[in-house]
Design a protein around this motif. Structure first.
Motif, PDB file in Angstrom:
ATOM      1  N   CYS A 114       2.381 -20.718 -19.252  1.00  0.00           N
ATOM      2  CA  CYS A 114       2.748 -19.988 -18.039  1.00  0.00           C
ATOM      3  C   CYS A 114       4.221 -19.622 -18.088  1.00  0.00           C
ATOM      4  O   CYS A 114       4.604 -18.493 -17.776  1.00  0.00           O
ATOM      5  CB  CYS A 114       2.434 -20.833 -16.807  1.00  0.00           C
ATOM      6  N   ARG A 123       4.817  -8.684 -16.356  1.00  0.00           N
ATOM      7  CA  ARG A 123       3.532  -9.269 -16.716  1.00  0.00           C
ATOM      8  C   ARG A 123       2.401  -8.346 -16.272  1.00  0.00           C
ATOM      9  O   ARG A 123       2.431  -7.829 -15.148  1.00  0.00           O
ATOM     10  CB  ARG A 123       3.361 -10.644 -16.025  1.00  0.00           C
ATOM     11  N   VAL A 125      -1.779  -8.632 -15.963  1.00  0.00           N
ATOM     12  CA  VAL A 125      -2.794  -9.683 -15.956  1.00  0.00           C
ATOM     13  C   VAL A 125      -4.185  -9.066 -15.970  1.00  0.00           C
ATOM     14  O   VAL A 125      -4.422  -8.015 -15.360  1.00  0.00           O
ATOM     15  CB  VAL A 125      -2.609 -10.616 -14.728  1.00  0.00           C
ATOM     16  N   PHE A 131      -2.282 -17.925 -13.769  1.00  0.00           N
ATOM     17  CA  PHE A 131      -1.020 -18.598 -14.034  1.00  0.00           C
ATOM     18  C   PHE A 131      -1.089 -19.979 -13.382  1.00  0.00           C
ATOM     19  O   PHE A 131      -1.413 -20.086 -12.200  1.00  0.00           O
ATOM     20  CB  PHE A 131       0.158 -17.813 -13.453  1.00  0.00           C
ATOM     21  N   ILE A 169      -2.615 -19.384  -9.796  1.00  0.00           N
ATOM     22  CA  ILE A 169      -2.308 -18.077  -9.212  1.00  0.00           C
ATOM     23  C   ILE A 169      -3.258 -17.086  -9.862  1.00  0.00           C
ATOM     24  O   ILE A 169      -3.157 -16.808 -11.063  1.00  0.00           O
ATOM     25  CB  ILE A 169      -0.849 -17.668  -9.467  1.00  0.00           C
ATOM     26  N   ALA A 174      -1.311 -12.796  -7.979  1.00  0.00           N
ATOM     27  CA  ALA A 174      -0.182 -12.515  -8.859  1.00  0.00           C
ATOM     28  C   ALA A 174       0.397 -11.132  -8.578  1.00  0.00           C
ATOM     29  O   ALA A 174       1.625 -10.955  -8.527  1.00  0.00           O
ATOM     30  CB  ALA A 174      -0.603 -12.632 -10.319  1.00  0.00           C
ATOM     31  N   LEU A 179       4.361 -11.149  -9.015  1.00  0.00           N
ATOM     32  CA  LEU A 179       4.478 -11.858 -10.283  1.00  0.00           C
ATOM     33  C   LEU A 179       3.984 -10.995 -11.437  1.00  0.00           C
ATOM     34  O   LEU A 179       4.534 -11.029 -12.535  1.00  0.00           O
ATOM     35  CB  LEU A 179       3.676 -13.156 -10.213  1.00  0.00           C
ATOM     36  N   ALA A 180       2.919 -10.235 -11.197  1.00  0.00           N
ATOM     37  CA  ALA A 180       2.376  -9.298 -12.181  1.00  0.00           C
ATOM     38  C   ALA A 180       2.575  -7.877 -11.668  1.00  0.00           C
ATOM     39  O   ALA A 180       2.443  -7.627 -10.469  1.00  0.00           O
ATOM     40  CB  ALA A 180       0.891  -9.562 -12.437  1.00  0.00           C
TER      41      ALA A 180
END
Length: 258
Positions: A114, A123, A125, A131, A169, A174, A179-180
């Motif tokens: 991760c 990122r 996904v 994650f 996650i 995400a 995050l993504a």
């Protein structure tokens, strides 16, 4: 060249694939050495402009392969510190390079795996991706950077929810958390498309913009560095070609090694 890692450079993109699918691409000592070497090669290769990090056969990286690890309780602290430094150095190299890095996460990214994904600049996904900072579940702390990286990406409170519980996650969360950058059926293809979008831009401007994104530095330091970076850009041939192409309503043609 490598046993546990695939390394390929094509058209300005270095694709690094962790290749231990039988254990969800969990790493052993040799994997770490190869990852560090591949990242050094990508950073030092003038023909590489973007780095894509991924895993083989539907997983990203499930962290450390516990079947390949010694009983650290029987080892000197200094030996364990050296091992952990090698894990951290994968994160360190991804963080320190100006070349943009993109993690393509088709499946589980767990523990240090991760953190490898979090260390990348962006990122992508897949539907089966996740994650997990699952260290607390096995009585450990995020020793590879997760407790430093995740709060900076999604905020401290949200990060603590995942760090302190070890929850997953999922792809939708995400993307919602930032995050993504996107969820894609084929995250490697989507990451490569994103890399190609970056390749179409002046490389110095992309790298120096990447360098300027640093939440640890104050505004005055930002301004000072921006002056130096902007001067580097305005004297860069790719800047002049980009302006000429814009004025002439055509695609720019950069003189590059690929």
């Amino acid at each position: 060249m490598y046993e546990d890692v695939q390394y390929e450079v094509a058209d300005g993109i270095a694709t690094i694939t962790i290749d231990r699918p039988d254990v969800l691409n969990a790493f052993r000592g040799e994997t770490l050495l190869e990852l560090n070497e591949a990242l050094r090669d990508a950073r030092e290769d003038d023909s590489v402009y973007v780095i894509v990090l991924t895993g083989a056969d539907g997983a990203f990286c499930a962290g450390a392969d516990v079947t390949e690890m010694p009983d650290w309780g029987d080892q000197p602290k200094e030996e364990y510190a050296g091992y952990l430094w090698t894990v951290q150095n994968v994160v360190r190299q991804l963080r320190e390079t100006s070349k943009p890095s993109i993690a393509a996460v088709p499946g589980p990214a767990i523990g240090a795996g991760c953190d490898f994904a979090l260390a990348c600049d962006m990122r992508v996904v897949g539907p089966e991706g996740l994650f997990r900072e699952g260290f607390v579940r096995v009585g450990l702390v995020p020793g590879d950077g997760g407790a430093w990286l995740l709060p900076r990406l999604i905020g401290e409170s949200a990060a603590k929810k995942y760090l302190l519980t070890g929850r997953d996650i999922d792809p939708a969360d995400a993307v919602e958390l930032g995050l993504a950058v996107e969820e894609a059926e084929n995250p490697l293809a989507a990451a490569t498309d994103l890399a190609e979008e970056l390749l179409a831009l002046p490389a110095t401007a992309v790298r120096r913009t990447n360098d300027l994104v640093d939440s640890e530095r104050g505004f005055e330091d930002y301004c000072e560095r921006a002056i130096a970076y902007q001067w580097e850009c305005v004297t860069d041939p790719e800047h002049h070609e980009a302006v000429a192409a814009f004025n002439e309503n055509r695609d720019p043609e950069y003189d590059r090694d690929y």
